[in-house]
Design a protein around this motif. Sequence first.
Motif, short mmCIF file in Angstrom:
data_model
loop_
_atom_site.label_atom_id
_atom_site.label_comp_id
_atom_site.label_asym_id
_atom_site.label_seq_id
_atom_site.Cartn_x
_atom_site.Cartn_y
_atom_site.Cartn_z
N GLY A 87 0.89 -1.21 -0.02
CA GLY A 87 0.06 0.14 0.05
C GLY A 87 0.98 1.40 0.00
O GLY A 87 1.81 1.22 -0.22
N ALA A 88 0.09 2.26 0.58
CA ALA A 88 1.00 3.59 0.38
C ALA A 88 2.39 3.70 1.21
O ALA A 88 3.28 4.10 0.81
N ARG A 89 2.33 3.01 2.37
CA ARG A 89 3.46 2.95 3.23
C ARG A 89 4.60 2.29 2.33
O ARG A 89 5.91 2.86 2.58
N SER A 90 4.58 1.56 1.20
CA SER A 90 5.67 1.08 0.43
C SER A 90 6.21 2.08 -0.18
O SER A 90 7.23 1.60 -1.04
N LEU A 91 5.57 3.22 -0.47
CA LEU A 91 6.11 4.37 -1.17
C LEU A 91 7.21 5.21 -0.58
O LEU A 91 8.05 5.56 -1.18
N VAL A 92 7.26 5.04 0.84
CA VAL A 92 8.12 5.80 1.44
C VAL A 92 9.56 5.37 1.18
O VAL A 92 9.80 4.22 1.38
N GLY A 93 10.36 6.28 0.74
CA GLY A 93 11.71 5.94 0.33
C GLY A 93 11.68 5.99 -1.36
O GLY A 93 13.01 6.11 -1.71
N ARG A 94 10.80 5.93 -1.96
CA ARG A 94 10.68 5.70 -3.48
C ARG A 94 11.06 7.15 -3.82
O ARG A 94 10.77 7.98 -3.35
N SER A 95 11.60 7.22 -5.28
CA SER A 95 11.60 8.47 -6.04
C SER A 95 10.38 8.58 -7.21
O SER A 95 9.94 7.59 -7.42
N GLY A 96 10.25 9.74 -7.20
CA GLY A 96 9.13 10.14 -8.23
C GLY A 96 9.53 11.44 -8.96
O GLY A 96 10.74 11.97 -8.72
N HIS A 97 8.61 11.77 -9.85
CA HIS A 97 9.00 12.89 -10.61
C HIS A 97 7.98 14.04 -10.61
O HIS A 97 6.74 13.62 -10.60
N VAL A 98 8.41 15.40 -10.25
CA VAL A 98 7.52 16.51 -10.22
C VAL A 98 6.79 16.79 -11.47
O VAL A 98 7.21 17.02 -12.44
N LEU A 99 5.31 16.75 -11.41
CA LEU A 99 4.56 17.26 -12.33
C LEU A 99 3.98 18.59 -12.37
O LEU A 99 3.96 19.46 -13.43
N GLN A 100 3.94 19.13 -11.20
CA GLN A 100 3.56 20.44 -10.76
C GLN A 100 4.14 20.93 -9.75
O GLN A 100 4.38 20.29 -8.67
N THR A 101 4.69 21.94 -9.57
CA THR A 101 5.74 22.69 -8.62
C THR A 101 5.23 22.22 -7.24
O THR A 101 3.93 22.62 -7.01
N VAL A 102 6.07 21.74 -6.41
CA VAL A 102 5.82 21.27 -5.12
C VAL A 102 6.11 22.21 -4.21
O VAL A 102 7.38 22.60 -4.03
N THR A 103 5.42 22.46 -3.32
CA THR A 103 5.51 23.55 -2.24
C THR A 103 5.25 22.97 -0.94
O THR A 103 5.14 21.87 -0.77
N GLU A 104 5.38 23.78 0.11
CA GLU A 104 5.07 23.34 1.51
C GLU A 104 3.16 23.11 1.53
O GLU A 104 2.88 22.41 2.57
N ASN A 105 2.77 23.69 0.53
CA ASN A 105 1.26 23.57 0.68
C ASN A 105 0.78 22.82 -0.36
O ASN A 105 -0.42 22.16 -0.24
#
Length: 155
Positions: A87-105
């Motif tokens: 599930g979602a917990r398996s994603l911790v530590g994985r890498s991904g690619h930003v599609l839309q600018t990621v901020t603190e919000n």
Amino acid sequence: MDWFGENPWLAWLGIALVLAAIEAATVSFVFLMLAGGALAAAIASALGASFTVQVVIAVLVAGGLLLTVRPLITRRFMVAEASHTIGARSLVGRSGHVLQTVTENDGRVKLGGETWSARTVSGAMQCQPGQQVRVVSIEGATVIVTGDTSGQKSE
């Protein structure tokens, strides 16, 4: 009853089958080892051993199987809960690619073939589209990411 008295190996075989059926329901590998002991006793009975010898053989074989074979089978077939998260917990530590600018919000990342809502960790720089990020944690349906991709799991 007289029939079982004349063919005790069938009684042992019946016991082995019942234990194997219980094993199929529990998958603990204990009843399978006990069934192995009952099978050994059935063979001893068919070869003409006395009832006392049959019981001793059943106990020794079952005990031997429990001490030697069961640990090997358990290690091979039983997966430790912590070793493979799902599930979602398996994603911790994985890498991904930003599609839309990621901020603190807010933001969006592509992770494991899916698009996720994302935020950066508090105080981190924003991540730009195309940048590779690493998942630090999951909060509901939002992944918390960082631009630091060291120590990442492969996708």
